[in-house]
Structures are given as C-alpha cells and as structure tokens.
Design a protein around this motif. Structure first.
Motif, PDB file in Angstrom:
ATOM      1  N   LYS A 134      37.740  47.941  38.654  1.00 54.91           N
ATOM      2  CA  LYS A 134      37.964  47.657  37.237  1.00 54.91           C
ATOM      3  C   LYS A 134      37.045  46.539  36.750  1.00 54.91           C
ATOM      4  CE  LYS A 134      41.574  46.345  33.932  1.00 54.91           C
ATOM      5  NZ  LYS A 134      43.021  45.976  33.781  1.00 54.91           N
ATOM      6  N   ALA A 135      36.933  45.467  37.552  1.00 53.15           N
ATOM      7  CA  ALA A 135      36.064  44.347  37.176  1.00 53.15           C
ATOM      8  C   ALA A 135      34.609  44.784  37.123  1.00 53.15           C
ATOM      9  CB  ALA A 135      36.242  43.204  38.183  1.00 53.15           C
ATOM     10  N   SER A 136      34.209  45.599  38.077  1.00 52.28           N
ATOM     11  CA  SER A 136      32.826  46.077  38.113  1.00 52.28           C
ATOM     12  C   SER A 136      32.505  46.926  36.892  1.00 52.28           C
ATOM     13  CB  SER A 136      32.604  46.881  39.396  1.00 52.28           C
ATOM     14  OG  SER A 136      31.259  47.296  39.495  1.00 52.28           O
ATOM     15  N   LYS A 137      33.455  47.772  36.477  1.00 52.47           N
ATOM     16  CA  LYS A 137      33.245  48.621  35.296  1.00 52.47           C
ATOM     17  C   LYS A 137      33.171  47.769  34.035  1.00 52.47           C
ATOM     18  CE  LYS A 137      34.998  52.677  32.868  1.00 52.47           C
ATOM     19  NZ  LYS A 137      34.734  52.075  31.540  1.00 52.47           N
ATOM     20  N   SER A 138      34.025  46.742  33.944  1.00 48.52           N
ATOM     21  CA  SER A 138      34.017  45.865  32.777  1.00 48.52           C
ATOM     22  C   SER A 138      32.673  45.151  32.651  1.00 48.52           C
ATOM     23  CB  SER A 138      35.143  44.832  32.879  1.00 48.52           C
ATOM     24  OG  SER A 138      36.406  45.468  32.869  1.00 48.52           O
ATOM     25  N   SER A 143      27.351  44.565  30.156  1.00 54.46           N
ATOM     26  CA  SER A 143      25.901  44.594  30.342  1.00 54.46           C
ATOM     27  C   SER A 143      25.246  45.560  29.366  1.00 54.46           C
ATOM     28  CB  SER A 143      25.570  45.000  31.784  1.00 54.46           C
ATOM     29  OG  SER A 143      24.173  45.099  31.968  1.00 54.46           O
ATOM     30  N   PHE A 144      25.884  46.715  29.150  1.00 58.17           N
ATOM     31  CA  PHE A 144      25.359  47.707  28.203  1.00 58.17           C
ATOM     32  C   PHE A 144      25.349  47.131  26.793  1.00 58.17           C
ATOM     33  CE2 PHE A 144      25.993  51.231  25.244  1.00 58.17           C
ATOM     34  CZ  PHE A 144      24.920  52.055  25.584  1.00 58.17           C
ATOM     35  N   GLU A 145      26.421  46.419  26.419  1.00 58.74           N
ATOM     36  CA  GLU A 145      26.502  45.821  25.082  1.00 58.74           C
ATOM     37  C   GLU A 145      25.479  44.700  24.925  1.00 58.74           C
ATOM     38  OE1 GLU A 145      27.857  45.066  21.186  1.00 58.74           O
ATOM     39  OE2 GLU A 145      28.006  46.786  22.541  1.00 58.74           O
ATOM     40  N   GLN A 181      30.916  38.181  24.171  1.00 58.43           N
ATOM     41  CA  GLN A 181      30.655  38.769  25.489  1.00 58.43           C
ATOM     42  C   GLN A 181      30.879  37.737  26.598  1.00 58.43           C
ATOM     43  OE1 GLN A 181      30.295  42.056  25.494  1.00 58.43           O
ATOM     44  NE2 GLN A 181      30.378  41.799  23.263  1.00 58.43           N
ATOM     45  N   LEU A 182      30.568  36.482  26.313  1.00 59.81           N
ATOM     46  CA  LEU A 182      30.840  35.415  27.283  1.00 59.81           C
ATOM     47  C   LEU A 182      32.341  35.279  27.533  1.00 59.81           C
ATOM     48  CD1 LEU A 182      28.426  32.435  26.477  1.00 59.81           C
ATOM     49  CD2 LEU A 182      28.472  33.872  28.529  1.00 59.81           C
ATOM     50  N   LEU A 183      33.130  35.380  26.459  1.00 59.56           N
ATOM     51  CA  LEU A 183      34.588  35.297  26.609  1.00 59.56           C
ATOM     52  C   LEU A 183      35.111  36.453  27.453  1.00 59.56           C
ATOM     53  CD1 LEU A 183      35.616  34.264  22.973  1.00 59.56           C
ATOM     54  CD2 LEU A 183      35.593  32.825  25.010  1.00 59.56           C
ATOM     55  N   ARG A 184      34.554  37.641  27.252  1.00 64.23           N
ATOM     56  CA  ARG A 184      34.962  38.802  28.044  1.00 64.23           C
ATOM     57  C   ARG A 184      34.619  38.591  29.524  1.00 64.23           C
ATOM     58  NH1 ARG A 184      32.508  44.158  25.635  1.00 64.23           N
ATOM     59  NH2 ARG A 184      33.715  45.024  27.390  1.00 64.23           N
ATOM     60  N   LEU A 185      33.459  38.013  29.768  1.00 62.68           N
ATOM     61  CA  LEU A 185      33.046  37.746  31.149  1.00 62.68           C
ATOM     62  C   LEU A 185      33.930  36.694  31.798  1.00 62.68           C
ATOM     63  CD1 LEU A 185      29.171  37.761  30.651  1.00 62.68           C
ATOM     64  CD2 LEU A 185      30.466  39.365  32.076  1.00 62.68           C
ATOM     65  N   ASP A 186      34.302  35.680  31.050  1.00 64.93           N
ATOM     66  CA  ASP A 186      35.157  34.617  31.596  1.00 64.93           C
ATOM     67  C   ASP A 186      36.542  35.150  31.973  1.00 64.93           C
ATOM     68  OD1 ASP A 186      33.191  32.718  31.354  1.00 64.93           O
ATOM     69  OD2 ASP A 186      33.880  31.971  29.407  1.00 64.93           O
ATOM     70  N   ALA A 187      36.972  36.218  31.304  1.00 63.99           N
ATOM     71  CA  ALA A 187      38.304  36.766  31.564  1.00 63.99           C
ATOM     72  C   ALA A 187      38.342  37.650  32.813  1.00 63.99           C
ATOM     73  CB  ALA A 187      38.777  37.574  30.353  1.00 63.99           C
ATOM     74  N   ILE A 188      37.173  37.960  33.357  1.00 67.77           N
ATOM     75  CA  ILE A 188      37.113  38.827  34.537  1.00 67.77           C
ATOM     76  C   ILE A 188      37.291  38.001  35.807  1.00 67.77           C
ATOM     77  CG2 ILE A 188      35.636  40.366  35.891  1.00 67.77           C
ATOM     78  CD1 ILE A 188      34.292  41.205  33.293  1.00 67.77           C
ATOM     79  N   ILE A 189      38.278  38.390  36.624  1.00 62.50           N
ATOM     80  CA  ILE A 189      38.509  37.726  37.905  1.00 62.50           C
ATOM     81  C   ILE A 189      37.826  38.550  38.982  1.00 62.50           C
ATOM     82  CG2 ILE A 189      40.245  36.968  39.569  1.00 62.50           C
ATOM     83  CD1 ILE A 189      42.217  36.733  37.259  1.00 62.50           C
ATOM     84  N   ALA A 190      36.900  37.928  39.698  1.00 66.59           N
ATOM     85  CA  ALA A 190      36.122  38.690  40.678  1.00 66.59           C
ATOM     86  C   ALA A 190      35.742  37.823  41.869  1.00 66.59           C
ATOM     87  CB  ALA A 190      34.864  39.259  40.023  1.00 66.59           C
ATOM     88  N   LEU A 196      29.092  37.687  41.712  1.00 69.94           N
ATOM     89  CA  LEU A 196      27.673  37.408  41.533  1.00 69.94           C
ATOM     90  C   LEU A 196      27.122  38.161  40.323  1.00 69.94           C
ATOM     91  CD1 LEU A 196      25.062  36.116  42.564  1.00 69.94           C
ATOM     92  CD2 LEU A 196      24.767  38.095  44.079  1.00 69.94           C
ATOM     93  N   LYS A 197      27.535  39.412  40.138  1.00 68.83           N
ATOM     94  CA  LYS A 197      27.095  40.194  38.979  1.00 68.83           C
ATOM     95  C   LYS A 197      27.580  39.566  37.682  1.00 68.83           C
ATOM     96  CE  LYS A 197      26.946  44.656  41.389  1.00 68.83           C
ATOM     97  NZ  LYS A 197      27.553  46.009  41.479  1.00 68.83           N
ATOM     98  N   ARG A 198      28.807  39.062  37.699  1.00 67.07           N
ATOM     99  CA  ARG A 198      29.344  38.405  36.507  1.00 67.07           C
ATOM    100  C   ARG A 198      28.532  37.158  36.183  1.00 67.07           C
ATOM    101  NH1 ARG A 198      35.089  35.563  36.870  1.00 67.07           N
ATOM    102  NH2 ARG A 198      33.771  34.176  38.082  1.00 67.07           N
TER     103      ARG A 198
END
Length: 234
Positions: A134-138, A143-145, A181-190, A196-198
């Motif tokens: 799920k995190a990888s897909k997010s 990245s696409f956006e 987009q930064l906020l979306r990235l910060d919400a991802i737990i990985a 590293l991708k995040r």
C-alpha cells in the motif's frame, strides 16, 4: 598384554559388509540407509492423520517431508499449512524432516493440531506485506503527480528566465500543490526500500519548491523593473 584402541570410525557411504549402511540425501546430508524399501524407487504409503475427532487417510511418498504432508492436509482440514503442527508418536516433527527417517510407515498414525503462534506470525507478516504494498503504491501515485507538477515548474522557469512574466498567483498555487504532496508523503509509514523511495520523493518535491521560491523573487523583480521603465519613459 596389548591394549586395543577404542573409538568410532566414520560411516561408509554405500555400505559394504558392515551392518550399518549409509546414504546421501539431497543437500549432502548423510543418513542411515532406509530399511523400509528394497530399491531406490520411493514407496507410496497410506497414513492416518487425526485432526480433532476426524481421521483423514493420505497417500504420500514415503520419502516426503512433513512440510509436504502439511500442504496435502491443508485442504482437507481447513488450515493453512503454516498454521499446523504434526505430531508422530506424541512428538512434534519439524517440517523439514522426512517421514521415513522418523519411522513413519504404511498405516502409521499421526496427529495434526492448530498452531496459534505460527498462525499469528503468518498473519502479522501478511499484514506487514500488505502495508508495504500500500505504501509503495501511494508513493508511486505521488511520484506520478509530482511528474505532472514538475512540467509546470519547468514551463514557468522557461518563461521567467527568458524575460517574461508569470502571474504570481499561479506560482503560489503550484507551490501549494507541491506542499500537499509533501504532506501525503509524511503520512506514509514505511521501512527499508519503501522508506528510501519516500525520502527520494520528499527531496525531489523540496527541490521544486525551492526552485519556485527563486522564480517568485525573479518574477517580482521584473515587475519592479517594468514599473521603473514606465515612470522614466519620456
């Protein structure tokens, strides 16, 4: 009187005249030669496996492992093969052990029980893998956006560097979209590779935001320069 030397001699693969004969199993493990067969052709045996109050009869290769037996039982008893333990002669048998080497013969009786600890471990691993996917897909969606927004950054940069002017509101809106987009990235737990991708995407977005801040300054400077030229026009 002569003293005789005592000790043990290493097993001789292939037998010979000794009563204890040995053979090599797959993987290089040397074991005592089977006594339940007259040739190298594996035998098919029928074993009775008890689960709860029900007995199941299984036809299986005598040289199979207990892990293979578990997989065959999975559909019949309704348990995942990793969630069960097999007991033979009141002793739990490791999945990597072989039936014949543990003494299992035709019509031997075994017992299957549910293993709550193994089940919990498997479910935890399953949830962890699902969270990673799920995190990888997010991150991939973000990245696409960011790719799309990066195109706008590049377009504004081209206009301003060539002496043109961009509406300031457009620059501000683009910065806000990148910050989202930064906020979306910060919400991802990985963890691991996903983490590293995040991090790479975070650095990428920050780079575009910094570039837009520089463009805002250049863009506002051009406005001042235009006003000055208008006032000094004869």
């Amino acid at each position: 009187m002569m003293k005789m030397k005592t000790g043990t001699s290493p097993p001789v693969i292939g037998g010979g005249s000794s009563g204890n004969e040995w053979e090599s199993r797959p993987g290089g493990m040397v074991v005592q030669r089977r006594t339940d067969q007259n040739s190298d052709v594996p035998r098919v045996i029928r074993v009775r496996v008890k689960y709860g109050s029900v007995y199941h009869e299984i036809n299986i290769n005598s040289q199979s492992s207990f892990g293979e037996l578990k997989k065959m039982l999975s559909g019949q008893v309704g348990l995942h093969h990793e969630d069960m333990k097999v007991l033979y002669k009141d002793k739990e048998r490791d999945s990597k052990m072989f039936l014949d080497l543990c003494g299992v013969k035709d019509r031997s009786k075994l017992v299957v029980k549910e293993d709550p600890i193994s089940q919990e471990k498997r479910l935890l691993a399953k949830r962890k893998n699902a969270a990673i996917e799920k995190a990888s897909k997010s991150i991939s969606d973000i990245s696409f956006e960011v790719d799309r927004l990066a195109g706008q950054v590049s377009a504004f940069e081209t206009v301003i560097n060539k002496g043109g002017k961009v509406e300031e509101k457009s620059l501000v809106n683009l910065i806000e979209m990148l910050m989202n987009q930064l906020l979306r990235l910060d919400a991802i737990i990985a963890d691991g590779d996903v983490k590293l991708k995040r991090k790479m995407q975070v650095q990428r977005v920050q780079k575009y935001v910094e570039a837009l801040d520089v463009l805002k300054v250049k863009n506002s400077t051009k406005k001042v320069e235009v006003n000055k030229s208008v006032r000094h026009k004869p």
